[in-house]
Write a protein that holds these residues in place. Structure first.
Motif, PDB file in Angstrom:
ATOM      1  N   ALA A  20       0.811  -1.205   0.000  1.00 36.78           N
ATOM      2  CA  ALA A  20       0.000   0.000   0.000  1.00 36.78           C
ATOM      3  C   ALA A  20       0.852   1.266   0.000  1.00 36.78           C
ATOM      4  O   ALA A  20       0.414   2.297  -0.472  1.00 36.78           O
ATOM      5  N   THR A  21       2.066   1.190   0.501  1.00 35.11           N
ATOM      6  CA  THR A  21       2.878   2.398   0.593  1.00 35.11           C
ATOM      7  C   THR A  21       3.665   2.693  -0.681  1.00 35.11           C
ATOM      8  O   THR A  21       4.264   3.734  -0.798  1.00 35.11           O
ATOM      9  N   ILE A  22       3.652   1.790  -1.644  1.00 37.86           N
ATOM     10  CA  ILE A  22       4.336   2.037  -2.908  1.00 37.86           C
ATOM     11  C   ILE A  22       3.428   2.883  -3.783  1.00 37.86           C
ATOM     12  O   ILE A  22       2.236   2.639  -3.886  1.00 37.86           O
ATOM     13  N   ASP A  23       3.991   3.898  -4.411  1.00 35.71           N
ATOM     14  CA  ASP A  23       3.236   4.751  -5.317  1.00 35.71           C
ATOM     15  C   ASP A  23       2.853   3.931  -6.543  1.00 35.71           C
ATOM     16  O   ASP A  23       3.657   3.718  -7.435  1.00 35.71           O
ATOM     17  N   GLU A  24       1.601   3.476  -6.574  1.00 33.31           N
ATOM     18  CA  GLU A  24       1.174   2.610  -7.658  1.00 33.31           C
ATOM     19  C   GLU A  24       0.995   3.358  -8.963  1.00 33.31           C
ATOM     20  O   GLU A  24       0.848   2.761 -10.011  1.00 33.31           O
ATOM     21  N   GLY A  25       1.011   4.703  -8.928  1.00 34.34           N
ATOM     22  CA  GLY A  25       1.010   5.456 -10.166  1.00 34.34           C
ATOM     23  C   GLY A  25       2.316   5.280 -10.901  1.00 34.34           C
ATOM     24  O   GLY A  25       2.395   5.401 -12.116  1.00 34.34           O
ATOM     25  N   GLN A  26       3.360   4.996 -10.174  1.00 36.80           N
ATOM     26  CA  GLN A  26       4.681   4.830 -10.767  1.00 36.80           C
ATOM     27  C   GLN A  26       4.954   3.367 -11.100  1.00 36.80           C
ATOM     28  O   GLN A  26       5.452   3.060 -12.163  1.00 36.80           O
ATOM     29  N   LEU A  27       4.663   2.485 -10.181  1.00 38.94           N
ATOM     30  CA  LEU A  27       4.929   1.069 -10.383  1.00 38.94           C
ATOM     31  C   LEU A  27       3.626   0.278 -10.318  1.00 38.94           C
ATOM     32  O   LEU A  27       2.843   0.456  -9.395  1.00 38.94           O
TER      33      LEU A  27
ATOM     34  N   LEU B 144      24.339  -5.055   0.781  1.00 43.12           N
ATOM     35  CA  LEU B 144      23.331  -5.419   1.777  1.00 43.12           C
ATOM     36  C   LEU B 144      22.711  -4.174   2.397  1.00 43.12           C
ATOM     37  O   LEU B 144      21.490  -4.087   2.563  1.00 43.12           O
ATOM     38  N   SER B 145      23.525  -3.198   2.699  1.00 42.34           N
ATOM     39  CA  SER B 145      23.028  -1.938   3.254  1.00 42.34           C
ATOM     40  C   SER B 145      22.110  -1.218   2.263  1.00 42.34           C
ATOM     41  O   SER B 145      21.055  -0.695   2.636  1.00 42.34           O
ATOM     42  N   GLU B 146      22.505  -1.216   0.991  1.00 46.60           N
ATOM     43  CA  GLU B 146      21.690  -0.580  -0.052  1.00 46.60           C
ATOM     44  C   GLU B 146      20.359  -1.318  -0.231  1.00 46.60           C
ATOM     45  O   GLU B 146      19.314  -0.686  -0.419  1.00 46.60           O
ATOM     46  N   VAL B 147      20.391  -2.631  -0.173  1.00 46.15           N
ATOM     47  CA  VAL B 147      19.172  -3.436  -0.302  1.00 46.15           C
ATOM     48  C   VAL B 147      18.231  -3.157   0.872  1.00 46.15           C
ATOM     49  O   VAL B 147      17.031  -2.943   0.684  1.00 46.15           O
ATOM     50  N   ASP B 148      18.775  -3.145   2.081  1.00 46.52           N
ATOM     51  CA  ASP B 148      17.941  -2.854   3.252  1.00 46.52           C
ATOM     52  C   ASP B 148      17.334  -1.456   3.165  1.00 46.52           C
ATOM     53  O   ASP B 148      16.167  -1.248   3.518  1.00 46.52           O
ATOM     54  N   ALA B 149      18.117  -0.500   2.663  1.00 49.30           N
ATOM     55  CA  ALA B 149      17.600   0.869   2.504  1.00 49.30           C
ATOM     56  C   ALA B 149      16.471   0.892   1.471  1.00 49.30           C
ATOM     57  O   ALA B 149      15.457   1.581   1.669  1.00 49.30           O
ATOM     58  N   ALA B 150      16.635   0.148   0.374  1.00 45.78           N
ATOM     59  CA  ALA B 150      15.587   0.101  -0.649  1.00 45.78           C
ATOM     60  C   ALA B 150      14.312  -0.538  -0.101  1.00 45.78           C
ATOM     61  O   ALA B 150      13.200  -0.058  -0.366  1.00 45.78           O
ATOM     62  N   LEU B 151      14.454  -1.596   0.674  1.00 45.29           N
ATOM     63  CA  LEU B 151      13.271  -2.209   1.294  1.00 45.29           C
ATOM     64  C   LEU B 151      12.595  -1.225   2.249  1.00 45.29           C
ATOM     65  O   LEU B 151      11.366  -1.165   2.318  1.00 45.29           O
ATOM     66  N   GLY B 152      13.381  -0.442   2.949  1.00 48.42           N
ATOM     67  CA  GLY B 152      12.821   0.596   3.814  1.00 48.42           C
ATOM     68  C   GLY B 152      12.070   1.647   3.018  1.00 48.42           C
ATOM     69  O   GLY B 152      11.003   2.115   3.434  1.00 48.42           O
ATOM     70  N   ARG B 153      12.617   2.017   1.858  1.00 48.36           N
ATOM     71  CA  ARG B 153      11.931   2.998   1.014  1.00 48.36           C
ATOM     72  C   ARG B 153      10.615   2.440   0.495  1.00 48.36           C
ATOM     73  O   ARG B 153       9.628   3.167   0.390  1.00 48.36           O
ATOM     74  N   ILE B 154      10.594   1.151   0.178  1.00 44.65           N
ATOM     75  CA  ILE B 154       9.333   0.529  -0.244  1.00 44.65           C
ATOM     76  C   ILE B 154       8.311   0.634   0.885  1.00 44.65           C
ATOM     77  O   ILE B 154       7.162   1.035   0.673  1.00 44.65           O
ATOM     78  N   ASP B 155       8.737   0.301   2.089  1.00 47.36           N
ATOM     79  CA  ASP B 155       7.826   0.296   3.233  1.00 47.36           C
ATOM     80  C   ASP B 155       7.292   1.684   3.577  1.00 47.36           C
ATOM     81  O   ASP B 155       6.195   1.812   4.106  1.00 47.36           O
ATOM     82  N   THR B 156       8.074   2.712   3.273  1.00 43.24           N
ATOM     83  CA  THR B 156       7.639   4.077   3.611  1.00 43.24           C
ATOM     84  C   THR B 156       7.055   4.828   2.416  1.00 43.24           C
ATOM     85  O   THR B 156       6.681   5.990   2.546  1.00 43.24           O
ATOM     86  N   GLY B 157       7.011   4.163   1.247  1.00 43.38           N
ATOM     87  CA  GLY B 157       6.428   4.802   0.071  1.00 43.38           C
ATOM     88  C   GLY B 157       7.363   5.750  -0.652  1.00 43.38           C
ATOM     89  O   GLY B 157       6.908   6.593  -1.419  1.00 43.38           O
ATOM     90  N   HIS B 158       8.656   5.632  -0.431  1.00 47.41           N
ATOM     91  CA  HIS B 158       9.630   6.512  -1.073  1.00 47.41           C
ATOM     92  C   HIS B 158      10.500   5.778  -2.082  1.00 47.41           C
ATOM     93  O   HIS B 158      11.588   6.239  -2.419  1.00 47.41           O
ATOM     94  N   TYR B 159      10.036   4.639  -2.546  1.00 45.55           N
ATOM     95  CA  TYR B 159      10.826   3.807  -3.449  1.00 45.55           C
ATOM     96  C   TYR B 159      10.603   4.232  -4.896  1.00 45.55           C
ATOM     97  O   TYR B 159       9.488   4.546  -5.302  1.00 45.55           O
ATOM     98  N   GLY B 160      11.683   4.219  -5.660  1.00 40.74           N
ATOM     99  CA  GLY B 160      11.557   4.392  -7.101  1.00 40.74           C
ATOM    100  C   GLY B 160      11.794   5.780  -7.630  1.00 40.74           C
ATOM    101  O   GLY B 160      11.778   5.979  -8.829  1.00 40.74           O
TER     102      GLY B 160
END
Length: 123
Positions: free
Chosen positions: A6-13, A73-89
């Motif tokens: 739900a936190t991913i901007d579905e307009g983008q992805l 690994l740090s970059e992957v964890d950060a990307a997963l965090g961005r997905i969870d907060t809706g700031h991914y992509g």
């Protein structure tokens, strides 16, 4: 295990793209953790003697591999965090959407291609 997107901007992805990218990130995290565990198993102990050129070269290679795995690994964890907060992509410099093709190749990307090149030339 199920995830909500739900936190991913579905307009983008599209939801399928978001699920595939999350799965790729989770696979990459698992791979990097296993890689670090495997490196730890082959790491020479302090008691390994002699400290010849071969052993020192091996330690140097293992150190480079471990450092690279930790960075990813740090970059992957950060990307997963961005997905969870809706700031991914979105690019961290220009705030424009990172092209889906780039995310498929490098799902933990923080920058679009032009901004990545700009950042590399400045660094």
């Amino acid at each position: 295990m199920s995830y909500t997107f739900a936190t991913i901007d579905e307009g983008q992805l599209a939801p399928d793209d978001a699920m595939a990218l999350r799965a790729a990130l989770l696979d990459e995290r698992t791979f990097r953790r296993e890689q670090l565990n495997n490196l730890a198993e082959v790491w020479p102990s302090d008691g390994d003697l002699p400290r010849d050129e071969h052993t020192m070269a091996r330690v140097e290679v293992l150190t480079v591999l471990a450092t690279a795995a930790k960075v990813v690994l740090s970059e992957v964890d950060a990307a997963l965090g961005r997905i969870d907060t809706g700031h991914y992509g979105n690019c961290h410099l220009c705030d424009q959407p990172i092209p889906l093709q780039r995310l498929r190749i490098l799902p933990h990307a923080r920058y679009c291609g032009p901004c990545h090149q700009l950042k590399e030339t400045v660094s």
